[in-house]
Motif scaffolding. Structure first.
Motif, PDB file in Angstrom:
ATOM      1  N   TRP A  38       0.841  -1.202   0.000  1.00  0.00           N
ATOM      2  CA  TRP A  38       0.000   0.000   0.000  1.00  0.00           C
ATOM      3  C   TRP A  38       0.877   1.254   0.000  1.00  0.00           C
ATOM      4  O   TRP A  38       0.637   2.197  -0.759  1.00  0.00           O
TER       5      TRP A  38
ATOM      6  N   TRP B 118      -7.982   0.791   3.419  1.00  0.00           N
ATOM      7  CA  TRP B 118      -8.720   1.310   4.572  1.00  0.00           C
ATOM      8  C   TRP B 118      -8.115   0.622   5.787  1.00  0.00           C
ATOM      9  O   TRP B 118      -8.116  -0.600   5.890  1.00  0.00           O
ATOM     10  N   ASP B 119      -7.571   1.406   6.701  1.00  0.00           N
ATOM     11  CA  ASP B 119      -6.798   0.857   7.814  1.00  0.00           C
ATOM     12  C   ASP B 119      -7.449   1.251   9.129  1.00  0.00           C
ATOM     13  O   ASP B 119      -7.763   2.429   9.357  1.00  0.00           O
TER      14      ASP B 119
ATOM     15  N   ASP C 239     -18.071  -0.570   7.958  1.00  0.00           N
ATOM     16  CA  ASP C 239     -17.207   0.445   7.360  1.00  0.00           C
ATOM     17  C   ASP C 239     -16.438  -0.108   6.167  1.00  0.00           C
ATOM     18  O   ASP C 239     -16.215   0.597   5.179  1.00  0.00           O
ATOM     19  N   VAL C 240     -15.999  -1.365   6.255  1.00  0.00           N
ATOM     20  CA  VAL C 240     -15.303  -2.007   5.134  1.00  0.00           C
ATOM     21  C   VAL C 240     -16.218  -2.052   3.915  1.00  0.00           C
ATOM     22  O   VAL C 240     -15.812  -1.712   2.795  1.00  0.00           O
TER      23      VAL C 240
ATOM     24  N   TRP D 227     -16.634   1.319   2.345  1.00  0.00           N
ATOM     25  CA  TRP D 227     -15.404   1.735   1.648  1.00  0.00           C
ATOM     26  C   TRP D 227     -15.310   1.088   0.272  1.00  0.00           C
ATOM     27  O   TRP D 227     -15.037   1.764  -0.718  1.00  0.00           O
ATOM     28  N   TYR D 228     -15.553  -0.216   0.203  1.00  0.00           N
ATOM     29  CA  TYR D 228     -15.494  -0.881  -1.105  1.00  0.00           C
ATOM     30  C   TYR D 228     -16.569  -0.350  -2.055  1.00  0.00           C
ATOM     31  O   TYR D 228     -16.299  -0.070  -3.233  1.00  0.00           O
TER      32      TYR D 228
ATOM     33  N   ARG E 125     -15.892   2.857  -3.765  1.00  0.00           N
ATOM     34  CA  ARG E 125     -14.895   2.747  -4.818  1.00  0.00           C
ATOM     35  C   ARG E 125     -15.407   1.975  -6.028  1.00  0.00           C
ATOM     36  O   ARG E 125     -14.653   1.720  -6.971  1.00  0.00           O
TER      37      ARG E 125
END
Length: 254
Positions: free
Chosen positions: A22, A30-31, A65-66, A69-70, A73
Motif C-alpha cells: 500500500w 482502509w486501515d 465500514d469495510v 469503503w469498497y 470505490r
C-alpha cells in the motif's frame, strides 16, 4: 511451534506485506486497529480486493465500514480469508452476508540449520536488487494483470529492508524465482514461479531452498506461506507442514 502459532505468524506477515504494498505500490487501503482492507480499482483481479485482520474481535465491528469503503470505490465483490477454527470470524461474516467460497492452503516450518545450496551445472542463482525479472515471471504464470499494481517494485532498490529475492538463470534467461518478506523473525514466502518451459527440473525447489538459507542467515527462525494447488506437492518435500486451509469468505453486493 504449534499450527495456531504459525497461522498467527502468517497472518501478521501478510498484514505487514500488504501495508508495504500500500505504501510503495498502487494498492489503496482502509486501515483501522486490527483490520486492513486493500484493493485496486473496480474491474481489477478480484484476489486483490481483500480484508486482513489481526484478531477476530477486531473484524466484526469493522465490517460495515469495510463494505461502505469498497462500495464507494465501485467494488462489489471482496473477500476475507479465515484461518481454521476461527468460528468467531465465521459467525460475524455469515451474519454480514458473506459466504464461503474457495480456500488456499497454509504451510509453515522451522527453518533448517545451515545447508549450502548448490545449483546444477549451467544454473546461476542471483540476489537481485530489483524485482523486474521476478514480476515478469509471475505475470506469465498467473492471472493477466495480477502484478501490475507492483510496477514500482520493478526498479531498484528493493522496496524495504525485509524484502529479498532469489532468481535462477540459465544462459542469462530467468527461469525460476521466489521472494521473501521477513518480519519479526519470520520469513513469508511469496511470488514463487517457474517458467513453463523449465518446469520439472527442480528449479522451484532450488530458489525456495536458497531463500530459506538466506533468511536463516539473516536471523529468521520460521518460514510461512500460502500454497497454490500447483505448489501443494512441492513445499512438503522441502519441510513445510500443512497447517490447513484458509477459507475465503466472499461478500457480493448486487
Amino acid at each position: 511451534m504449534t499450527n495456531a502459532e504459525l497461522h498467527a505468524r502468517l497472518r501478521l506477515n501478510l498484514l505487514e506485506l500488504k501495508r508495504l504494498q500500500w505504501r510503495t505500490g498502487s494498492l489503496v487501503a482502509w486501515d483501522a486497529p486490527g483490520v486492513l482492507a486493500v484493493g485496486l480499482p473496480a474491474g481489477s483481479p478480484s484476489m486483490q480486493q481483500q480484508v486482513l485482520y489481526a484478531w477476530p474481535e477486531a473484524l466484526a465491528p469493522a465490517l460495515a465500514d469495510v463494505e461502505a469503503w469498497y462500495l464507494a470505490r465501485g467494488v462489489r465483490t471482496w473477500r476475507v480469508a479465515v484461518t481454521p477454527g476461527d468460528t468467531a470470524a465465521e459467525h460475524a461474516l455469515g451474519a454480514a452476508g458473506y459466504q464461503p467460497h474457495g480456500a488456499i492452503g497454509a504451510m509453515g516450518r522451522a527453518l533448517p540449520p545451515h545447508a549450502p545450496v548448490c545449483p546444477p551445472e549451467g544454473i546461476t542463482l542471483e540476489r537481485p536488487d530489483d524485482l523486474d525479472a521476478l514480476l515478469t515471471l509471475n505475470a506469465g504464470c498467473y492471472e493477466p494483470g495480477s502484478m501490475d499494481y507492483l510496477a514500482t517494485w520493478r526498479r531498484a532498490p528493493l522496496p524495504a529492508s525485509g524484502v529479498h529475492a532469489v532468481l535462477a538463470r540459465e544462459s542469462g534467461q530467468p527461469l525460476a524465482c521466489a521472494m521473501s518478506f521477513e518480519h519479526a523473525g519470520c520469513a513469508g514466502l511469496y511470488m514463487v514461479a517457474t517458467h513453463p518451459r523449465a518446469r520439472r527440473r527442480g528449479l522451484g525447489a532450488l530458489v525456495v531452498q536458497a531463500l530459506q538459507e538466506d533468511a536463516r542467515a539473516r536471523g529468521c527462525t520460521h518460514g510461512v506461506l500460502q500454497s497454490s494447488p500447483d505448489g501443494a506437492s512441492l513445499y512438503p518435500r522441502l519441510g513445510y507442514r500443512d497447517l490447513g486451509d484458509w477459507v475465503n469468505w466472499v461478500r457480493r453486493v448486487p
